[in-house]
Design a protein around this motif. Sequence first.
Motif, mmCIF file in Angstrom:
data_model
loop_
_atom_site.group_PDB
_atom_site.id
_atom_site.type_symbol
_atom_site.label_atom_id
_atom_site.label_comp_id
_atom_site.label_asym_id
_atom_site.label_seq_id
_atom_site.Cartn_x
_atom_site.Cartn_y
_atom_site.Cartn_z
ATOM 1 N N ALA A 19 0.837 -1.207 0.000
ATOM 2 C CA ALA A 19 0.000 0.000 0.000
ATOM 3 C C ALA A 19 0.866 1.249 0.000
ATOM 4 C CB ALA A 19 -0.923 -0.015 1.217
ATOM 5 N N GLN A 20 1.931 1.243 0.786
ATOM 6 C CA GLN A 20 2.838 2.385 0.814
ATOM 7 C C GLN A 20 3.474 2.598 -0.558
ATOM 8 O OE1 GLN A 20 6.605 1.836 2.782
ATOM 9 N NE2 GLN A 20 6.599 3.935 3.581
ATOM 10 N N GLN A 21 3.947 1.531 -1.176
ATOM 11 C CA GLN A 21 4.585 1.638 -2.483
ATOM 12 C C GLN A 21 3.614 2.172 -3.524
ATOM 13 O OE1 GLN A 21 7.784 1.205 -2.821
ATOM 14 N NE2 GLN A 21 7.800 1.720 -5.007
ATOM 15 N N HIS A 22 2.358 1.748 -3.432
ATOM 16 C CA HIS A 22 1.342 2.232 -4.366
ATOM 17 C C HIS A 22 1.204 3.750 -4.268
ATOM 18 C CE1 HIS A 22 -2.368 2.448 -6.684
ATOM 19 N NE2 HIS A 22 -2.872 3.172 -5.711
ATOM 20 N N PHE A 23 1.135 4.280 -3.050
ATOM 21 C CA PHE A 23 1.003 5.725 -2.877
ATOM 22 C C PHE A 23 2.241 6.448 -3.404
ATOM 23 C CE2 PHE A 23 -2.381 4.979 0.353
ATOM 24 C CZ PHE A 23 -3.304 5.899 -0.135
ATOM 25 N N LEU A 24 3.411 5.915 -3.125
ATOM 26 C CA LEU A 24 4.647 6.576 -3.544
ATOM 27 C C LEU A 24 4.789 6.606 -5.065
ATOM 28 C CD1 LEU A 24 7.133 5.160 -0.867
ATOM 29 C CD2 LEU A 24 5.980 7.385 -0.882
ATOM 30 N N GLU A 25 4.218 5.593 -5.730
ATOM 31 C CA GLU A 25 4.324 5.530 -7.188
ATOM 32 C C GLU A 25 3.169 6.245 -7.885
ATOM 33 O OE1 GLU A 25 4.509 1.394 -8.049
ATOM 34 O OE2 GLU A 25 6.617 1.187 -7.442
ATOM 35 N N ALA A 26 2.153 6.663 -7.148
ATOM 36 C CA ALA A 26 0.945 7.255 -7.746
ATOM 37 C C ALA A 26 0.903 8.760 -7.534
ATOM 38 C CB ALA A 26 -0.294 6.594 -7.151
ATOM 39 N N GLU A 27 2.022 9.404 -7.654
ATOM 40 C CA GLU A 27 2.074 10.853 -7.449
ATOM 41 C C GLU A 27 1.167 11.564 -8.448
ATOM 42 O OE1 GLU A 27 5.359 14.491 -7.273
ATOM 43 O OE2 GLU A 27 5.985 12.432 -7.668
ATOM 44 N N LEU A 82 -0.744 0.019 7.135
ATOM 45 C CA LEU A 82 -1.461 0.879 6.199
ATOM 46 C C LEU A 82 -2.458 0.032 5.422
ATOM 47 C CD1 LEU A 82 -1.931 3.562 4.737
ATOM 48 C CD2 LEU A 82 0.010 3.011 3.235
ATOM 49 N N ALA A 83 -3.740 0.324 5.626
ATOM 50 C CA ALA A 83 -4.808 -0.382 4.914
ATOM 51 C C ALA A 83 -5.555 0.612 4.042
ATOM 52 C CB ALA A 83 -5.759 -1.047 5.903
ATOM 53 N N THR A 84 -5.941 0.196 2.851
ATOM 54 C CA THR A 84 -6.671 1.072 1.945
ATOM 55 C C THR A 84 -7.938 0.372 1.454
ATOM 56 O OG1 THR A 84 -5.463 0.283 -0.008
ATOM 57 C CG2 THR A 84 -4.560 2.194 1.165
#
Length: 251
Positions: A19-27, A82-84
């Motif tokens: 989930a963290q990686q997804h946010f960091l890559e989805a700028e 971190l849950a989404t």
Amino acid sequence: MPDLSLPEWQPADTASARAQQHFLEAEGVYDLLIETDPEDLDGPEPDSDNFLLFENLDAYYETSNPALAAHLHYGTDGTFALATHPAPTFAIAAAWLVARGADPGAFLHPAGHGGTPVDERSAAVAARFIADHARYEHVEHVVEPDETWVMLRDTTSAGATRPFLLQLETGDPERGYTLREGSFTSPQEVQQWLETRRTALPPVAQGEATVVYSPKALAARARIIATPAKGTAAEAAPTPLPAPAGRRAVR
């Protein structure tokens, strides 16, 4: 918005790391609309929570879920969870966050963006759904630029005769969303109403329902009931606009 790179914290599990990686890559993909319990300037405190509601800015082009809820919990051992939860409407995303311990008031009052109800009537509908969302399971939904509709099934005895709940959410990014709902006897009846829209939505099925809530969800439900939004969710809605063409259902 918190710095989700969290340099002094480690993900507690694989799901949190992804989930963290997804946010960091989805700028640039997500716009933060609501953040409850924001972290201190000195950084997050151990055993604290952060609840966030985002708008997916690409959703209306890809007909994917417009809302994304995120729950960030900081542990006492230097790790974070971190849950989404992507959701077709902001009311459903808010219900997920409240069930995990977020303050419902943050999601029920106009705030100058698309993630909160635009009027008292919509706030009443959202408050009812947030309080009782555990009754329902998702059947299907359709996302369009000017409207999202969701069909849910009431799994309790309260919806025995009209178990299918239709919710219609239309949004204004500068003001908020309008939310209306009504109960039907079958999916076919829902689809027929969506195609014709000749009458107002029927009232929501009411009645005593037995639902098992988590302790956090039970506390949140008590807060909503103690301070209900103004207006009534059971009022008959004006006849909606004709359905958008080319709908695509998502199951």
